[in-house]
Design a protein around this motif. Structure first.
Motif, PDB file in Angstrom:
ATOM      1  N   LYS A 195       0.852  -1.197   0.091  1.00 10.30           N
ATOM      2  CA  LYS A 195       0.011  -0.109  -0.029  1.00 10.30           C
ATOM      3  C   LYS A 195       1.029   1.265  -0.114  1.00 10.30           C
ATOM      4  CE  LYS A 195      -3.756  -1.752   2.516  1.00 10.30           C
ATOM      5  NZ  LYS A 195      -4.947  -1.541   3.642  1.00 10.30           N
ATOM      6  N   ASP A 196       1.936   1.374   0.681  1.00 12.29           N
ATOM      7  CA  ASP A 196       2.827   2.331   0.759  1.00 12.29           C
ATOM      8  C   ASP A 196       3.663   2.514  -0.254  1.00 12.29           C
ATOM      9  OD1 ASP A 196       1.866   2.845   3.325  1.00 12.29           O
ATOM     10  OD2 ASP A 196       3.236   1.728   4.402  1.00 12.29           O
ATOM     11  N   GLY A 197       3.601   1.666  -1.463  1.00 14.40           N
ATOM     12  CA  GLY A 197       4.405   1.868  -2.574  1.00 14.40           C
ATOM     13  C   GLY A 197       5.975   1.491  -2.706  1.00 14.40           C
ATOM     14  N   TYR A 198       6.013   0.168  -1.561  1.00 11.39           N
ATOM     15  CA  TYR A 198       7.636   0.185  -1.532  1.00 11.39           C
ATOM     16  C   TYR A 198       7.939  -0.767  -2.860  1.00 11.39           C
ATOM     17  CZ  TYR A 198       8.334   1.424   3.186  1.00 11.39           C
ATOM     18  OH  TYR A 198       8.550   1.959   4.469  1.00 11.39           O
ATOM     19  N   VAL A 199       9.226  -0.343  -3.106  1.00 16.97           N
ATOM     20  CA  VAL A 199      10.089  -0.975  -4.102  1.00 16.97           C
ATOM     21  C   VAL A 199      11.400  -1.808  -3.746  1.00 16.97           C
ATOM     22  CG1 VAL A 199       9.040   0.819  -6.005  1.00 16.97           C
ATOM     23  CG2 VAL A 199      11.355   0.945  -4.841  1.00 16.97           C
ATOM     24  N   ALA A 200      11.655  -2.637  -4.462  1.00 15.51           N
ATOM     25  CA  ALA A 200      12.959  -3.324  -4.194  1.00 15.51           C
ATOM     26  C   ALA A 200      14.014  -3.041  -4.954  1.00 15.51           C
ATOM     27  CB  ALA A 200      12.562  -5.091  -4.159  1.00 15.51           C
ATOM     28  N   GLU A 201      15.470  -3.071  -4.316  1.00 20.19           N
ATOM     29  CA  GLU A 201      16.611  -2.665  -5.051  1.00 20.19           C
ATOM     30  C   GLU A 201      17.448  -3.767  -5.242  1.00 20.19           C
ATOM     31  OE1 GLU A 201      20.364   0.078  -4.492  1.00 20.19           O
ATOM     32  OE2 GLU A 201      18.341   1.089  -3.996  1.00 20.19           O
ATOM     33  N   TRP A 202      17.638  -4.332  -6.347  1.00 20.14           N
ATOM     34  CA  TRP A 202      18.611  -5.477  -6.497  1.00 20.14           C
ATOM     35  C   TRP A 202      19.667  -4.985  -7.245  1.00 20.14           C
ATOM     36  CZ3 TRP A 202      14.948 -10.015  -8.710  1.00 20.14           C
ATOM     37  CH2 TRP A 202      14.338 -10.393  -7.607  1.00 20.14           C
ATOM     38  N   ILE A 203      20.773  -5.476  -7.448  1.00 16.80           N
ATOM     39  CA  ILE A 203      22.030  -4.970  -8.057  1.00 16.80           C
ATOM     40  C   ILE A 203      22.582  -6.292  -8.816  1.00 16.80           C
ATOM     41  CG2 ILE A 203      24.490  -3.956  -7.677  1.00 16.80           C
ATOM     42  CD1 ILE A 203      23.359  -3.024  -5.029  1.00 16.80           C
ATOM     43  N   VAL A 204      23.097  -5.914  -9.923  1.00 16.48           N
ATOM     44  CA  VAL A 204      23.817  -6.767 -11.062  1.00 16.48           C
ATOM     45  C   VAL A 204      25.054  -5.776 -11.492  1.00 16.48           C
ATOM     46  CG1 VAL A 204      23.980  -7.968 -12.948  1.00 16.48           C
ATOM     47  CG2 VAL A 204      22.046  -8.530 -11.382  1.00 16.48           C
ATOM     48  N   ASP A 205      26.277  -5.904 -11.353  1.00 16.31           N
ATOM     49  CA  ASP A 205      27.156  -5.246 -11.947  1.00 16.31           C
ATOM     50  C   ASP A 205      27.146  -3.985 -11.812  1.00 16.31           C
ATOM     51  OD1 ASP A 205      29.650  -5.043 -13.704  1.00 16.31           O
ATOM     52  OD2 ASP A 205      28.425  -4.300 -15.320  1.00 16.31           O
ATOM     53  N   ASN A 206      26.994  -3.593 -10.346  1.00 16.29           N
ATOM     54  CA  ASN A 206      26.732  -2.282  -9.729  1.00 16.29           C
ATOM     55  C   ASN A 206      25.720  -1.311 -10.352  1.00 16.29           C
ATOM     56  OD1 ASN A 206      27.792  -0.518  -7.748  1.00 16.29           O
ATOM     57  ND2 ASN A 206      29.042   0.359  -9.014  1.00 16.29           N
ATOM     58  N   LEU A 207      24.923  -2.121 -11.235  1.00 18.31           N
ATOM     59  CA  LEU A 207      23.724  -1.526 -11.880  1.00 18.31           C
ATOM     60  C   LEU A 207      22.399  -1.709 -10.926  1.00 18.31           C
ATOM     61  CD1 LEU A 207      23.983  -1.806 -15.504  1.00 18.31           C
ATOM     62  CD2 LEU A 207      24.178   0.372 -14.380  1.00 18.31           C
TER      63      LEU A 207
END
Length: 700
Positions: free
Chosen positions: A114-126
């Motif tokens: 509901k709060d609009g959370y998004v996940a952050e993953w990383i590949v090759d520093n991107l």
């Protein structure tokens, strides 16, 4: 200046061979509606790490990577994962895990979605990116992160339903590596896109993968039906029965199957050095607005500059030529010849302030020159009240000025760039610690100029005033964030490390600078002597009284800065997933801002001296930093009308960080204003003090 490729330096490209494993790292979740972030593996409804090693990684999944100070301060918690990516090997579907969650985990997951959370993953520093295209499909751009789920309304019953994303389609954009590595068959990664999807339990094979990932499958609602029997017994005497069973603790669970697909796609239209450009599309499009901000700033600063030139001409050039009965010729004071030799000369004290040497009435300009700021020559350098606090504040302001200038220069040169995750904060903290030398030097020298005797106590105040108050504020905020189990909270070890850097590195540097500024350097010399009896200050105009003039003068620097503030605030508070990287424009506007603050302070100080008020020391400092009041007022307006922050802790963090930022800004610009006014006052009285002394000794 407006694009990433201008700012980014040329660095080595990490390249991969065919069939070489590529590590995928998980970091955190964040939202534009709250200031609280959480580590990805702290979520009770995602697949936990198994601890197994994948590819050529020496660590098993769930291993925490070492982070720099900037990454820790921004809430990063980067860990290895169980996702298996192999260069140029597509995977149609692979099961990750099936997570069983209880009602408490479901309730928290629903709230995060509901709060609009998004996940952050990383590949090759991107960072993992959500891909978008413009309406005309002419351009593509990225937004960092992907949503945990989404909220939808059921047309059947009109109720809101929340669905969780449990399948991730990963697309890796690659191209042949430049140079020798490319000749050897190696490739570089240009983009890391994640397309999440919610897929229900139906039509799955024995491994848990959907039989057709790209088909129109049913969605997985994050919901556990309530135990009606238990609820009827619990609420038998109440007319209210919780609809979703949020208060239940009956051991009910639901299973969430997680799967993922991997596709490698060659991209030949983007160079490796420009792979961050897609994150800066909005900033490139707004370059015209940045130029308008610069033109607006130059216009305001130019008008003020003309005013300062006029003031300088009136106070220096005309006074150097002399007024009244005396002129300066070749450095010597001589009496002006009378225009009417038949008239008898008047006595020195007769009509002194209203007539010239010939007995004629003085003009308005001549009367202002005699009765204005010149009358303060014996009081203008009288020691200000609370001078023991002014010196440490000015010292801290010079320290912050050095840090701000260093960060802007390094950012424009490309040394600080998005690939250096957390580098802006890390380098800024290092510059702040090193700049303790400047803080100690300027504080001690000003303290000596103001007649201070105990320079060691001034050193202690300088070294502890701003850093100490800042640390106390951050520590208090940390208590609230700790209570929310958020990754935004600083670990205890980091707090200990910050204190150690402060006490063991910065304090000695401040002491060294103070010793050189007080013991080895001479105090700044004042061109006039101070009389033992202070002069009575006449009643001041309303716009020069107290805080009125300070608030009014702050509007002008704020007008120079506020257009650029729109972009800074948008990236700080609304688009946390974006990257502010138009430091070229920000550097130009900041330079114009410093010039404007100096001009405003000169004009305000001159008007104050003309009103025969010699309390300019603190007034110039407050005038220089007065625009921070309007910036904080703008923060309040921005919070009310632009942001959608919910929760007490998030609101507390917003206003606390805003207040801290405005305090830093006010301290920096206040120091610029004080140093400018101090140089201006010393300069104008240096020109006219020989003439003033002779005139007043003759008249009185």
């Amino acid at each position: 200046m407006a694009t990433a490729d201008i700012c980014l330096p040329v660095i080595l490209h990490p390249s991969y061979e065919d069939n070489e494993p590529i590590p995928l790292l998980v970091n955190k979740i964040f939202s534009d509606h709250t200031q609280l972030q959480y580590a990805y593996y702290d979520l009770p409804f995602v697949c936990p790490p198994t601890g197994q090693k994948h590819g050529n990684s020496p660590f098993g999944s769930g291993h925490s990577l070492s982070l720099n100070l900037g990454e820790i301060l921004r809430g990063d918690r980067i860990m290895t994962s169980d996702f298996e990516l192999v260069m140029k090997q597509d995977v149609g579907c692979r099961a990750l895990c099936t997570r069983e969650v209880d009602r408490k985990a479901v309730k928290w997951g629903r709230q995060l979605i509901k709060d609009g959370y998004v996940a952050e993953w990383i590949v090759d520093n991107l960072p993992a990116a959500t891909s978008f295209v413009t309406i005309d499909r002419s351009r593509k751009y990225y937004s960092s992160g992907f949503k945990l789920g989404y909220q939808d309304f059921s047309p059947a019953d009109g109720l809101s339903r929340i669905y969780i994303h449990n399948h991730f389609t990963i697309v890796i954009r690659w191209r042949k590596a430049p140079g020798k590595a490319g000749d050897e068959g190696r490739s570089v990664i240009l983009g890391f896109e994640v397309y999440p999807k919610s897929i229900g339990y139906e039509n799955r094979d024995e491994d848990g993968c959907p039989k057709d990932v790209h088909a129109e499958n049913s969605h997985l609602e994050l919901f556990i039906a309530p135990n009606n029997k238990e609820y009827e017994e619990k609420y038998h005497d109440s007319s209210y029965i919780p609809q979703l069973g949020e208060d239940a603790d009956d051991g009910a669970t639901m299973k969430i199957p997680y799967t993922y697909s991997v596709y490698f796609r060659e991209e030949t239209s983007v160079e490796w050095a420009n792979r961050w450009d897609l994150f800066f599309t909005d900033q490139v499009d707004s370059s015209m607005t940045h130029w308008l901000a610069i033109i607006n700033s130059l216009t305001i600063s130019g008008v003020l500059g003309v005013t300062v030139i006029v003031i300088w001409g009136r106070t220096v050039q005309s006074d150097a030529k002399g007024r009244g009965d005396y002129v300066l010729e070749e450095g010597k004071l001589k009496k002006r010849r009378s225009k009417s030799p038949n008239k008898e000369p008047k006595k020195p004290d007769e009509g002194l302030l209203t007539q010239d040497g010939d007995g004629e009435p003085l003009s308005d300009d001549e009367l202002e020159d005699v009765a204005g700021w010149k009358l303060l020559h014996a009081d203008v350098f009288r020691l200000p009240a609370h001078s023991g606090l002014l010196a440490p504040l000015v010292g801290s302001g010079t320290q912050l000025l050095f840090v701000a200038a260093g960060l802007l220069i390094l950012s424009c040169l490309g040394i600080l760039n998005p690939s250096f995750r957390g580098g802006f904060v890390t380098v800024g903290f290092g510059l702040f610690v090193f700049a303790g030398l400047f803080s100690g030097y300027f504080s001690a020298r000003l303290y000596k100029t103001l007649g201070g005797q105990n320079w060691r106590s001034n050193t202690v105040i300088t070294a502890s005033l701003f850093p100490g108050l800042t640390f106390c504020l951050i520590f208090m905020l940390n208590l609230f964030v700790w209570a929310q189990a958020s990754s935004t909270a600083l670990p205890f070890g980091t707090l200990v490390g910050l204190v150690a850097l402060w006490l063991l590195v910065q304090v000695p540097l401040v002491y060294a600078g103070s010793w050189f500024g007080y013991v080895r350097a001479e105090p700044w010399q004042h061109p006039t002597k101070t009389s033992p009896i202070p002069r009575q200050i006449p009643r001041q105009p309303w716009y020069l009284r107290g805080i009125n003039g300070v608030i009014l003068t702050g509007l002008i620097p704020f007008a120079v800065l506020f257009i650029e503030l729109l972009f800074v605030f948008k990236n700080l508070w609304q688009d946390k997933s974006g990257y502010y990287y138009v430091f070229g424009f920000l550097s130009v506007v900041s330079t114009i801002l410093i010039v404007t603050v100096s001009e405003v302070t000169i004009i305000a100080t001159y008007n104050q001296l003309c009103a025969e008020n010699y309390h300019w020391w603190w007034q110039s400092f407050l005038t220089g930093g007065s625009s921070s009041f309007w910036i904080f007022a703008y923060c309040i307006w921005y919070y009310t009308f632009k942001l959608h922050i919910t929760g007490f802790v998030s609101s507390l963090l917003f206003f606390s960080y805003s207040f801290l930022a405005c305090a830093v800004y006010g301290l920096l610009t206040g120091t610029v204003g004080f140093l400018t006014a101090y140089a201006f006052v010393r300069r104008i009285y240096r020109y006219v003090c020989p003439l003033l002394w002779v005139l007043f000794e003759t008249w009185y």
